[in-house]
Design an enzyme around this catalytic site. Structure first.
Site, PDB file in Angstrom:
ATOM      1  N   HIS A   1       0.393  -1.098  -0.190  1.00 46.48           N
ATOM      2  CA  HIS A   1      -0.456   0.157  -0.154  1.00 46.48           C
ATOM      3  C   HIS A   1       1.196   1.445   0.153  1.00 46.48           C
ATOM      4  O   HIS A   1       2.151   1.644   0.489  1.00 46.48           O
ATOM      5  CB  HIS A   1      -1.012   0.171   1.088  1.00 46.48           C
ATOM      6  CG  HIS A   1      -0.336   0.107   2.390  1.00 46.48           C
ATOM      7  ND1 HIS A   1      -0.237   1.213   3.035  1.00 46.48           N
ATOM      8  CD2 HIS A   1       0.269  -0.622   3.171  1.00 46.48           C
ATOM      9  CE1 HIS A   1       0.722   0.648   4.361  1.00 46.48           C
ATOM     10  NE2 HIS A   1       0.246  -0.097   4.680  1.00 46.48           N
TER      11      HIS A   1
ATOM     12  N   GLU B   1      -4.832   2.092   2.591  1.00 49.16           N
ATOM     13  CA  GLU B   1      -5.222   0.778   3.403  1.00 49.16           C
ATOM     14  C   GLU B   1      -5.837   0.921   4.901  1.00 49.16           C
ATOM     15  O   GLU B   1      -5.861   0.424   5.688  1.00 49.16           O
ATOM     16  CB  GLU B   1      -3.807   0.184   3.217  1.00 49.16           C
ATOM     17  CG  GLU B   1      -3.785  -1.142   3.940  1.00 49.16           C
ATOM     18  CD  GLU B   1      -3.467  -1.683   4.963  1.00 49.16           C
ATOM     19  OE1 GLU B   1      -3.163  -2.736   6.303  1.00 49.16           O
ATOM     20  OE2 GLU B   1      -2.407   0.045   5.415  1.00 49.16           O
TER      21      GLU B   1
HETATM   22 ZN   LIG Z   1       0.681  -0.998   6.411  1.00 51.38          ZN
END
Ligand SMILES: [Zn+2]
Length: 479
Positions: free
Chosen positions: A295, A341
Site C-alpha cells: 500500500h 490501506e
Molecule cells: Zn501497512
C-alpha cells in the site's frame, strides 16, 4: 553416533540412575495448540529445475542493484509520509506512474479511487493535577476532535476490557486510559480499534490507549480506530508506554490525575486518489495474472518507510528487474500499489470491483506489508488448497540460498483480502519482524530503519516467486 545423540543417551542414563524424585522438576507443558495437525501435503506437481538459472540471475541482479533503496529514499526523503487525501500521496502517485513508464513496464496507469480524508490538526495532552506536565500522545486515525478548549476530566486507568466493565457507570464523565501490555498485534490492537466506543458506552468523555508496541522510547503509535454506530463518538489518542505506566502509578496511588486532551482531528470531504498499476505482460497467457503489491498510503507521521513504502518498492522493483533481465513470464505479473490501506481499505476494495471480471484469471496474489526486513519466505492463506501449498513449497526451494524458502501455515494481507475472499490464492511476503512493531505507525518509521541489503533480499524473494509462478507451464493448482 552423533555427539548430540550421545549426550542425550548419557543424560537419560544419569536421569534413570538418579530416579525420578531427584531429577529436575517436570517442566509444565504448554497447552495443546488448537490448530489441528496439518494434513500431509501431496507431492509437488511443478518442476523447478528449469528455473534455477533465472532465480540465480534475479537474486544476483537484486543484490547488486541499489535501485530499490534509492527509490525508497526518494519516496521517503523527498516526498515523505502519505496519508490518504494528502498532497504527498498525490505526488507519490504521480511520481510512481512517471517512473514506471520510464522503466518500460507495461500498461502503467493510475486507477481512480475516492478515499477518506482525515486530518489530525494540532493536538496535545497535559496533566493538570496533581502535577502540571505535558504528555506524549498521538491521536488515533478516524477519531473525532475535541472542542477548542479540549476535554478536561479525571483519568481512570484500566488494564483490560474486564476492568472497564467492572467499573462500568463509575466511568461517566471520565477519561478512560487503557494500559494494556502488548501480547501480539492482532490481540492488543482490539483496544486501539474498539477502546473508545467501549468506554463511551459507560459515559466516558475521551479515551487514551497505550501504544500497540512491545517497546518504547516515548514513541507514540497511531493507527486506525473504529466507532460503534450505537455509541457516542468520543475523541481517542494513543499514549506512550511511559505515559501509560505513569498514569497507572498515579491511578494506583489514588492520586486521581486530571488530564486535558485537545485534538483538532476531523474528516474533510472524500478526496480523489488512485491505485497505481504496472505490468510485465505475459508472453503466452497474458490474461492470467499474478498480482504483487503493497500500500502506497501511510500514516501522517514518520516517512512510511517500512509501512509500506518498502513493500511497494519491493513489488515494483521485482517487476522492473524482470524487465531489465529480459525475463518475460508466460502469465502477466501485475504490480498494484494500493491506496488507503491504513484508514479505509478503499484501494483494495476498488481493485476487486474494477477487476471483478478477471478475478477468476488471478492465479496468485502476494502482498508485502510487514516491513522490509530479512525475508523468511511466504505466508500462505490457511485456506489455500494443499496442492498449491505443496507446489509453492517446491518453488520456494529456489530461495533456500537466501534463507527465504519457508511457506508458513497462514498469511495473506489487508489489500488482497477482497480478492482472496473471492477465491484468489493469496500470500504475504514474510520477514524477520521482531522489530517491526517498535516503529510501526510512529514518527520513527523512517528510512534509516531500512537495511538496504534486507530490502534487496525482499526484492529477490518477491521476484523469484512471482516470476516462477507466472511462468509455470502447468497450473499452480496442479490441475
Ligand atoms: Zn501497512
Amino acid at each position: 553416533m552423533r555427539f548430540l545423540q550421545l549426550l542425550a543417551l548419557i543424560s537419560t542414563l544419569i536421569f534413570a540412575l538418579q530416579g525420578p524424585t531427584q531429577g529436575p522438576a517436570p517442566i509444565a507443558q504448554p497447552l495443546a495448540s488448537p490448530t489441528p495437525t496439518p494434513a500431509p501435503l501431496p507431492p509437488a506437481t511443478v518442476k523447478i529445475d528449469a528455473y534455477r538459472v533465472a532465480a540465480g540471475r534475479i537474486i544476483g541482479a537484486a543484490l547488486t542493484s541499489d535501485r530499490a533503496y534509492s527509490r525508497l529514499a526518494h519516496l521517503t526523503d523527498h516526498i515523505g509520509n502519505r496519508i490518504s487525501g494528502s498532497k504527498n500521496l498525490e505526488r507519490a502517485i504521480e511520481w510512481a506512474v512517471a517512473e514506471m513508464k520510464r522503466d518500460g513496464l507495461d500498461n502503467v496507469r493510475a486507477e481512480k479511487v475516492m478515499v477518506p480524508h482525515w486530518v489530525r490538526g494540532e493536538e496535545s495532552l497535559e496533566m493538570l493535577t496533581p502535577v502540571s506536565r505535558k504528555l506524549q500522545m498521538l491521536g488515533l486515525g478516524n477519531s473525532v476532535g475535541t472542542p477548542a478548549e479540549g476535554v478536561s476530566a479525571e483519568a481512570v486507568v484500566v488494564r483490560n476490557f474486564g476492568e472497564l466493565d467492572r467499573l462500568g457507570e463509575q466511568l461517566r464523565g471520565k477519561i478512560v486510559v487503557y494500559n494494556v501490555p502488548f501480547t501480539d498485534y492482532g490481540e492488543t490492537v482490539e483496544y486501539r480499534l474498539r477502546g473508545a466506543s467501549r468506554a463511551a458506552r459507560y459515559g466516558a468523555v475521551a479515551a487514551l490507549v497505550r501504544s500497540i508496541t512491545p517497546v518504547s522510547l516515548q514513541t507514540p503509535h497511531t493507527g486506525a480506530m473504529q466507532y460503534d454506530a450505537n455509541q457516542p463518538k468520543i475523541p481517542v489518542a494513543a499514549i506512550t508506554i511511559e505515559v501509560a505506566e505513569f498514569l497507572q502509578r498515579m491511578n494506583d496511588r489514588g492520586d486521581r490525575p486530571a488530564l486535558r486532551l485537545r485534538m483538532e482531528a476531523k474528516f474533510l470531504p472524500d478526496a480523489e486518489s488512485a491505485n497505481v498499476i504496472a505490468e510485465v505482460k505475459g508472453s503466452e497467457k497474458p490474461d492470467e495474472v499474478v498480482v504483487i503489491g503493497g500500500h502506497f498510503d501511510s500514516w501522517d507521521v514518520g516517512q512510511g518507510a517500512h509501512d509500506d513504502g518498502g513493500g511497494c518498492i519491493v513489488a515494483w522493483e521485482a517487476a522492473r528487474l524482470l524487465k531489465e533481465l529480459g525475463l518475460r513470464p508466460r502469465r502477466t505479473i501485475r504490480v498494484v500499489l494500493y491506496t488507503n490501506e491504513e484508514n479505509g481499505l478503499r484501494g483494495g476494495n476498488a481493485y476487486r470491483d474494477a477487476h471483478r471480471a478477471e478475478i477468476p484469471k488471478h492465479v496468485f496474489a502476494i502482498e508485502s506489508d510487514s516491513g522490509v526486513y530479512r525475508p523468511e519466505g511466504f505466508g500462505l492463506a490457511a485456506t489455500a488448497p494443499l496442492q498449491v501449498r505443496s507446489n509453492l513449497q517446491e518453488i520456494a526451494r529456489l530461495l533456500s540460498g537466501i534463507g527465504s524458502d519457508r511457506i508458513a501455515a497462514d498469511g495473506g494481507g489487508a489489500d488482497i483480502g477482497p480478492i482472496t475472499r473471492e477465491g484468489v490464492v493469496g500470500a504475504s511476503l514474510d520477514v524477520e519482524g521482531s522489530h517491526y512493531f517498535d516503529i510501526h505507525h510512529t514518527p520513527a518509521d523512517t528510512l534509516d530503519k531500512v537495511n538496504p541489503r534486507e530490502l534487496a533480499l525482499c526484492v529477490a524473494a518477491m521476484a523469484v516467486m512471482a516470476y516462477t509462478v507466472a511462468d509455470l507451464p502447468e497450473p499452480l493448482t496442479g490441475r
